[in-house]
Enzyme design. Structure first.
Site, PDB file in Angstrom:
ATOM      1  CD  GLN A  59      -8.936  -4.609  -6.539  1.00  0.00           C
ATOM      2  OE1 GLN A  59      -9.742  -5.150  -5.801  1.00  0.00           O
ATOM      3  NE2 GLN A  59      -7.874  -3.982  -6.084  1.00  0.00           N
ATOM      4  CG  HIS A  62      -1.822  -1.121   1.384  1.00  0.00           C
ATOM      5  ND1 HIS A  62      -1.672  -2.073   2.368  1.00  0.00           N
ATOM      6  CD2 HIS A  62      -2.927  -1.465   0.696  1.00  0.00           C
ATOM      7  CE1 HIS A  62      -2.647  -2.956   2.268  1.00  0.00           C
ATOM      8  NE2 HIS A  62      -3.428  -2.623   1.263  1.00  0.00           N
TER       9      HIS A  62
HETATM   10  P1  AMP Z   1      -6.364  -3.923  -0.426  1.00  0.00           P
HETATM   11  O1  AMP Z   1      -6.199  -3.089   0.807  1.00  0.00           O
HETATM   12  O2  AMP Z   1      -5.916  -5.329  -0.262  1.00  0.00           O
HETATM   13  O3  AMP Z   1      -7.736  -3.784  -1.032  1.00  0.00           O
HETATM   14  O4  AMP Z   1      -5.360  -3.309  -1.500  1.00  0.00           O
HETATM   15  C1  AMP Z   1      -5.389  -1.939  -1.820  1.00  0.00           C
HETATM   16  C2  AMP Z   1      -4.478  -1.688  -2.995  1.00  0.00           C
HETATM   17  O5  AMP Z   1      -3.151  -2.080  -2.663  1.00  0.00           O
HETATM   18  C3  AMP Z   1      -4.873  -2.491  -4.239  1.00  0.00           C
HETATM   19  O6  AMP Z   1      -4.669  -1.700  -5.398  1.00  0.00           O
HETATM   20  C4  AMP Z   1      -3.919  -3.647  -4.182  1.00  0.00           C
HETATM   21  O7  AMP Z   1      -3.660  -4.217  -5.445  1.00  0.00           O
HETATM   22  C5  AMP Z   1      -2.679  -2.976  -3.645  1.00  0.00           C
HETATM   23  N1  AMP Z   1      -1.784  -3.977  -3.049  1.00  0.00           N
HETATM   24  C6  AMP Z   1      -2.080  -4.919  -2.120  1.00  0.00           C
HETATM   25  N2  AMP Z   1      -1.022  -5.701  -1.865  1.00  0.00           N
HETATM   26  C7  AMP Z   1      -0.010  -5.243  -2.661  1.00  0.00           C
HETATM   27  C8  AMP Z   1       1.359  -5.617  -2.867  1.00  0.00           C
HETATM   28  N3  AMP Z   1       1.906  -6.642  -2.212  1.00  0.00           N
HETATM   29  N4  AMP Z   1       2.085  -4.915  -3.753  1.00  0.00           N
HETATM   30  C9  AMP Z   1       1.534  -3.885  -4.441  1.00  0.00           C
HETATM   31  N5  AMP Z   1       0.265  -3.473  -4.291  1.00  0.00           N
HETATM   32  C10 AMP Z   1      -0.502  -4.140  -3.413  1.00  0.00           C
END
Ligand code: AMP
Length: 283
Positions: A154, A38
């Site tokens: 997504q 994030h």
């Molecule tokens: P989430 O809080 O899981 O809904 O993720 C929020 C955003 O962070 C989304 O765009 C995810 O794809 C991105 N994200 C989550 N994990 C990672 C990661 N390991 N590397 C890069 N982006 C991430």
């Protein structure tokens, strides 16, 4: 000055004011339990925009009835600190009642793309995602929105949504941030026991194995998928949801590899469902 905004009306008014002053707004939607993945998105938004809005909302619409909505981690104070340290100006953290007031009944669905893979395993998931992201876009009025490749399907669904609704929003997809042993960072990794955490490295290992096979000349999907499945099943805690090799725009399966392909995985490690992916250039 860093501020936390909980009211949608106040967030919309703030964003509107910024747009009138021609500020570039970078927007990073999250469900919280922030980690380096994030933060990399927030930092990227910081580098290219005048104002950075991160949102924190565990969206009930995108969880199935038997999924982990209730137990999803919500370390709010730590999240606020991390968002601020990474460069967010505003943390938009509405309640579910705030975003979906009594009587709410509108949804946004990206049909074909949203029904494959993750959409097939988690019916309604992408409807929930597309609906909340459309709402968040409307409220935060971003110039550019930032998403992670970790959730590759997504990101494609949102890209489709932006195009189909003619939204004047640019989109950046940033590389997956990984732990030193290769495991993709995810808020859900916190559910793993120490033993499961060790076994969870198998996801990235099989992606790398398949990538190496392609680099040494493998051009057939079937033996690759079979090899990936076999290697995954060697981890006792692993149960495969899907293993797919697809073309990277519409996510349709490919049989003969050429151009660029996406390797997609969804695997249960114990009671925790993890996903990962790799884009591979076939030369
Ligand atoms: P989430 O809080 O899981 O809904 O993720 C929020 C955003 O962070 C989304 O765009 C995810 O794809 C991105 N994200 C989550 N994990 C990672 C990661 N390991 N590397 C890069 N982006 C991430």
């Amino acid at each position: 000055m860093f501020q936390i905004i909980r009211s949608a009306r106040r967030m919309a008014a703030t964003a509107e004011r910024l747009r009138l002053r021609r500020k570039r707004i970078g927007f990073v939607p999250t469900m919280g339990a922030l980690h380096e993945g994030h933060c990399s998105l927030i930092r990227a938004a910081r580098a290219k925009n005048d104002v950075v809005i991160a949102s924190l909302f565990v969206n009930p619409l995108q969880f199935g009835p038997h999924e982990d909505f209730r137990r999803y981690p919500r370390p709010f104070r730590k999240d606020a600190q991390m968002a601020r340290a990474a460069g967010a100006d505003v943390l938009f953290a509405p309640s579910a009642k705030e975003l979906y007031p009594e009587g709410f009944q509108t949804s946004v669905e990206v049909e074909k793309l949203g029904r494959r893979w993750e959409g097939a395993s988690r019916p309604g998931h992408f409807r929930g995602v597309a609906t909340v992201v459309a709402l968040l876009f409307e409220i935060t009025r971003p110039t550019c929105a930032y998403f992670g490749q970790k959730d590759y399907q997504q990101a494609l669904v949102i890209q489709r949504l932006i195009a189909d609704l003619h939204l004047p929003i640019k989109m950046a997809i940033l590389p997956t941030v990984r732990e030193p042993d290769g495991l993709a960072m995810s808020s859900r990794n916190a559910y793993l026991t120490a033993d499961q955490r060790r076994q969870a490295t198998v996801l990235f290992e099989v992606l790398r194995w398949a990538q190496a096979e392609i680099r040494s000349g493998q051009r057939q999907a079937a033996p690759l998928i079979e090899g990936m499945r076999r290697r995954l099943s060697e981890a006792p805690a692993a149960r495969i949801d899907y293993v797919a090799i697809v073309e990277p725009r519409h996510l349709e399966p490919v049989w003969r590899l050429r151009g660029r392909v996406a390797l997609l995985l969804a695997v249960w490690i114990g009671a925790t469902r993890l996903i990962d992916n790799l884009l591979v250039d076939v030369r």
